[in-house]
Design a protein around this motif. Sequence first.
Motif, PDB file in Angstrom:
ATOM      1  N   SER A  71      19.229 -99.173 -96.360  1.00 10.51           N
ATOM      2  CA  SER A  71      19.816 -98.483 -97.505  1.00 10.51           C
ATOM      3  C   SER A  71      19.401 -99.181 -98.796  1.00 10.51           C
ATOM      4  O   SER A  71      19.866-100.288 -99.096  1.00 10.51           O
ATOM      5  N   PRO A  72      18.529 -98.568 -99.575  1.00 13.25           N
ATOM      6  CA  PRO A  72      18.112 -99.168-100.851  1.00 13.25           C
ATOM      7  C   PRO A  72      19.275 -99.482-101.790  1.00 13.25           C
ATOM      8  O   PRO A  72      19.216-100.453-102.546  1.00 13.25           O
ATOM      9  N   SER A  83      14.224-100.184-104.371  1.00 10.87           N
ATOM     10  CA  SER A  83      13.473 -99.850-103.163  1.00 10.87           C
ATOM     11  C   SER A  83      13.675 -98.379-102.846  1.00 10.87           C
ATOM     12  O   SER A  83      14.579 -97.733-103.388  1.00 10.87           O
ATOM     13  N   TYR A  84      12.832 -97.864-101.977  1.00  9.49           N
ATOM     14  CA  TYR A  84      12.954 -96.463-101.596  1.00  9.49           C
ATOM     15  C   TYR A  84      12.581 -96.311-100.131  1.00  9.49           C
ATOM     16  O   TYR A  84      11.551 -96.832 -99.691  1.00  9.49           O
ATOM     17  N   ALA A  85      13.441 -95.613 -99.364  1.00 12.98           N
ATOM     18  CA  ALA A  85      13.191 -95.371 -97.943  1.00 12.98           C
ATOM     19  C   ALA A  85      12.457 -94.044 -97.790  1.00 12.98           C
ATOM     20  O   ALA A  85      13.069 -92.978 -97.867  1.00 12.98           O
ATOM     21  N   GLY A  86      11.155 -94.119 -97.596  1.00 14.48           N
ATOM     22  CA  GLY A  86      10.333 -92.915 -97.589  1.00 14.48           C
ATOM     23  C   GLY A  86       9.973 -92.395 -96.221  1.00 14.48           C
ATOM     24  O   GLY A  86       8.912 -91.790 -96.054  1.00 14.48           O
ATOM     25  N   GLY A  87      10.824 -92.617 -95.221  1.00  5.27           N
ATOM     26  CA  GLY A  87      10.513 -92.165 -93.869  1.00  5.27           C
ATOM     27  C   GLY A  87      10.889 -90.717 -93.637  1.00  5.27           C
ATOM     28  O   GLY A  87      11.628 -90.108 -94.411  1.00  5.27           O
ATOM     29  N   TYR A 166      20.701 -91.656-102.880  1.00  2.00           N
ATOM     30  CA  TYR A 166      20.674 -92.579-101.744  1.00  2.00           C
ATOM     31  C   TYR A 166      19.318 -93.272-101.626  1.00  2.00           C
ATOM     32  O   TYR A 166      19.142 -94.151-100.803  1.00  2.00           O
ATOM     33  N   LYS A 167      18.344 -92.824-102.426  1.00  4.03           N
ATOM     34  CA  LYS A 167      16.988 -93.379-102.416  1.00  4.03           C
ATOM     35  C   LYS A 167      16.363 -93.299-101.017  1.00  4.03           C
ATOM     36  O   LYS A 167      15.722 -94.225-100.530  1.00  4.03           O
TER      37      LYS A 167
END
Length: 320
Positions: A71-72, A83-87, A166-167
């Motif tokens: 979680s960013p 940060s960014y969760a790009g999945g 939530y990024k």
Amino acid sequence: MKVNLRNCFKAGFFLLGLIIILTFFSNIFVPKDSTAQHGSHEGRAMGILAEKDNSIDVLIIGDSESYCAFSPMEMWNSYGFTSYAGGSSAQKISETYEYLVAALEKQKPSVVVFETNLLKNKITGNHYIRSKLRTNFPIFEYHNMWKSTPIKDYFLAKPNYVVNDYKGYYLRTDIKPASTENYMKPSDEIWEIEDLNLFVLKEMANVSQKNGAQFVLVSSPSTLNWNYKKHNAVQIFADKNNLDYFDMNLVADDIGIDWSVDTRDKGDHLNHSGAVKASVYLGKYLQENYNLPDHRNDEDYADWNRSLEKYNKKVAEASK
């Protein structure tokens, strides 16, 4: 000889014209926002295109493990770097490469974190070729957008991507305990990763480094997906290519993961309580090893504090 030369010129002009046409229509048919209606498959992941240019310190890429475990907003709250969760779900590594290239056009992260679980997803030569075509000519991916996109939106000068508070993180609070029998049992066996997967992985490391980012391999905690055999294979690749590798499964106890309450689907993915622990732990690792900045008191990043308020409100509602 003259005939052959003339044919070469004709072929060259034809290819040039084709490239111009493909580029023109690619710009028209590329998604105009991060909604499914306009062609985006993963709105959470595509939300990175709504972030301010060059504002993301850490880009996290991978399949569903990446956006469930990290979680960013938790990292922002604890350490102040962005940060960014790009999945995206069941992502293939060729698709991960496409996403990485697109993200790097707008962002200059210091670190790219590659979550390793998707290395199990086999790709073929066709996947790889189609990925390269889509990377350069999006029309190959979005040619059916005329069915859902109003004509007036085709020629928008600037796509209207929506900020994801939530990024990229996927909030779930379900609890389904996992068995830890044989979890990370030491072994000398080595998992055989497909050669094409390793080739694309190396390509991603190279493109990240060319853009000034450290490329870091990370295995998020998962009793169902990870074992020592897989650890050994990734460690060998990391050592061979002079890359950092952080296997969080080896320190699950230090992280504080409790497999009776911190997974939502019997050890496949972490739930929110597990993700908070994993995020804070990974955030500390990244901050200590890559000298990441703390933007929490920087006015230029005030939107992140506003997103944190919305995030915390949603977490509180989901936890009732």
